[in-house]
Design a protein around this motif. Structure first.
Motif, mmCIF file in Angstrom:
data_model
loop_
_atom_site.group_PDB
_atom_site.id
_atom_site.type_symbol
_atom_site.label_atom_id
_atom_site.label_comp_id
_atom_site.label_asym_id
_atom_site.label_seq_id
_atom_site.Cartn_x
_atom_site.Cartn_y
_atom_site.Cartn_z
ATOM 1 N N GLY A 1 0.816 -1.210 0.000
ATOM 2 C CA GLY A 1 0.000 0.000 0.000
ATOM 3 C C GLY A 1 0.847 1.256 0.000
ATOM 4 O O GLY A 1 0.526 2.241 -0.669
ATOM 5 N N TRP A 2 1.952 1.241 0.755
ATOM 6 C CA TRP A 2 2.867 2.387 0.794
ATOM 7 C C TRP A 2 3.457 2.635 -0.589
ATOM 8 O O TRP A 2 3.481 3.781 -1.074
ATOM 9 N N VAL B 1 2.278 1.674 -3.511
ATOM 10 C CA VAL B 1 1.228 2.094 -4.439
ATOM 11 C C VAL B 1 0.948 3.588 -4.278
ATOM 12 O O VAL B 1 0.840 4.334 -5.258
ATOM 13 N N THR B 2 0.826 4.026 -3.031
ATOM 14 C CA THR B 2 0.538 5.438 -2.776
ATOM 15 C C THR B 2 1.645 6.336 -3.321
ATOM 16 O O THR B 2 1.390 7.324 -4.018
ATOM 17 N N VAL B 3 2.898 6.000 -3.017
ATOM 18 C CA VAL B 3 4.022 6.816 -3.474
ATOM 19 C C VAL B 3 4.153 6.757 -4.992
ATOM 20 O O VAL B 3 4.348 7.778 -5.661
ATOM 21 N N TRP C 1 1.820 6.118 -7.176
ATOM 22 C CA TRP C 1 0.694 6.835 -7.791
ATOM 23 C C TRP C 1 0.962 8.335 -7.794
ATOM 24 O O TRP C 1 0.717 9.026 -8.788
ATOM 25 N N ARG C 2 1.479 8.851 -6.687
ATOM 26 C CA ARG C 2 1.795 10.286 -6.619
ATOM 27 C C ARG C 2 2.910 10.638 -7.591
ATOM 28 O O ARG C 2 2.871 11.694 -8.234
ATOM 29 N N GLU D 1 -7.476 11.038 -5.640
ATOM 30 C CA GLU D 1 -6.541 9.917 -5.568
ATOM 31 C C GLU D 1 -7.218 8.709 -4.939
ATOM 32 O O GLU D 1 -7.801 8.798 -3.864
ATOM 33 N N ALA E 1 -7.903 5.538 -2.778
ATOM 34 C CA ALA E 1 -7.316 5.053 -1.525
ATOM 35 C C ALA E 1 -6.538 3.774 -1.808
ATOM 36 O O ALA E 1 -6.924 2.983 -2.660
ATOM 37 N N PRO E 2 -5.409 3.606 -1.137
ATOM 38 C CA PRO E 2 -4.611 2.405 -1.389
ATOM 39 C C PRO E 2 -5.411 1.120 -1.229
ATOM 40 O O PRO E 2 -5.420 0.283 -2.104
#
Length: 377
Positions: A51-52, A54-56, A58-59, A81, A83-84
């Motif tokens: 999840g971490w 994916v979030t980074v 994606w940004r 955005e 959510a993870p």
């Protein structure tokens, strides 16, 4: 941490691709996120590494998109955005494998892209394994990514193609500083967990059973040891037990396929305490099943060997006539059958011919020794 990144990187890539990000752009974003992880995770790994990432990633991707044009920035103003959430590892692994084994790619390109994107190997490692310059492999992977980006996904992926690519990787064995056989097993485990298709389990069982014999295939000096002469005490009984269990669960689904048949043959060899106790009639039955799924001349050649074990070498030689002359190892099989039939002079000549056709030094040396043993007989 390197092992963790090798596992979670491809998972994050699968999530971005599922969200509709271009394959090449998604890999770039994930690579940026992995670099960020290398810098930050030594201070403490996150509770949800995928999840971490994916979030980074994606940004990172949105940053690139926003920088491309004002039009894209306007389109993104109302973007929220995602959510993870759960990484959906199994579905993403399957999607990523389908993309890497796209029908528009050649088998060699599919292998390279699979090892890079799903296996998490570096371009240098893949190049080393296949004995090509790193620049050459980088070009091959770049072309493959461009092809996938251009073609996209049109309908369900071809699981059979994915299985064949993974089997190609497995059969490369060990190259450079990468154990490709072990890597193929790792990826096949992921695939088998991501789909209920029994053929994926069949391939996993087959690779486990073959890998279990790895330590007995060569002498310490590097000489090839045929299956019948291998020290079975060196076989990995844990891998054999796992492979048999996986195969049994696959066969219980009653959807027989090519890889399950091959795994059943490998299991019969693994189950025999000695070469002389191999259940050759059952092996032959499974080869007969296998020929209903494939017209491979290599399978036909292997069936000839099983047939000769059951009905005698002369029956095998008659069946061998139907196998094309250019099939790899056909000449070696002919030599073996002639020797079994008592025609040692012909066998010696054929062994020498087979040695000249050998695909590896170890195989050539083994066949040369067989020819020398029969010389003058």
């Amino acid at each position: 941490m390197d092992d963790l990144l090798k596992v979670v990187g491809p998972q994050a890539l699968g999530v971005l691709v599922r969200r509709g990000v271009d394959f090449a752009a998604a890999e770039d974003a994930v690579q940026e996120a992995l670099l960020e992880a290398v810098r930050r995770w030594p201070d403490g790994e996150p509770d949800d590494p995928v999840g971490w990432l994916v979030t980074v990633a994606w940004r990172k991707h949105l940053d690139v998109v926003r920088a491309e044009s004002a039009r894209r920035r306007r389109e993104l103003r109302d973007h929220v955005e995602p959510a993870p959430g759960p990484a959906q590892q199994q579905d993403d692994t399957l999607l990523l494998l389908f993309l890497c084994c796209h029908p528009a790619l050649t088998p060699s390109s599919a292998v390279a892209l699979t090892l890079r994107a799903v296996g998490g190997l570096t371009t240098r490692q893949i190049a080393s394994a296949y004995l090509v310059p790193e620049a050459t492999m980088a070009q091959r992977i770049s072309r493959a990514k461009r092809t996938v980006a251009a073609e996209g996904v049109s309908g369900p992926g071809d699981l059979g193609r994915v299985l064949r690519v993974l089997y190609l990787i497995f059969n490369e064995g060990y190259g450079g500083d990468v154990d490709l056989a072990a890597e193929a097993i790792r990826l096949t485990r992921q695939l088998s967990a991501a789909t209920s298709d029994p053929e994926a389990a069949g391939l996993l069982a087959l690779t486990l059973l073959h890998h279990a014999r790895r330590g007995s295939r060569f002498t310490p000096a590097g000489a090839l040891v045929p299956l019948a002469e291998q020290d079975r005490a060196l076989w990995d009984t844990d891998l054999i037990a796992e492979g048999v269990a996986v195969l049994q669960r696959a066969l219980a689904r009653d959807r027989l396929g090519e890889f399950q048949c091959q795994a059943a043959i490998a299991a019969l060899h693994a189950d025999a305490p000695t070469a002389g106790e191999t259940d050759w009639p059952q092996v032959l039955d499974w080869y007969d099943e296998l020929t209903t799924f494939t017209d491979s001349p290599v399978v036909a050649l292997n069936r000839v060997v099983a047939l000769a074990q059951v009905d005698g070498p002369r029956v095998g030689l008659r069946a061998l006539e139907a196998v094309p002359d250019d099939v790899p190892r056909r000449t070696a099989v002919a030599a073996y059958l002639h020797a079994r039939a008592g025609d040692l002079r012909t066998a010696g000549r054929l062994y020498a011919e087979a040695a000249r056709q050998a695909a590896s030094v170890a195989e050539r040396d083994h066949l040369t020794r067989q020819a020398a043993r029969l010389h003058g007989a």
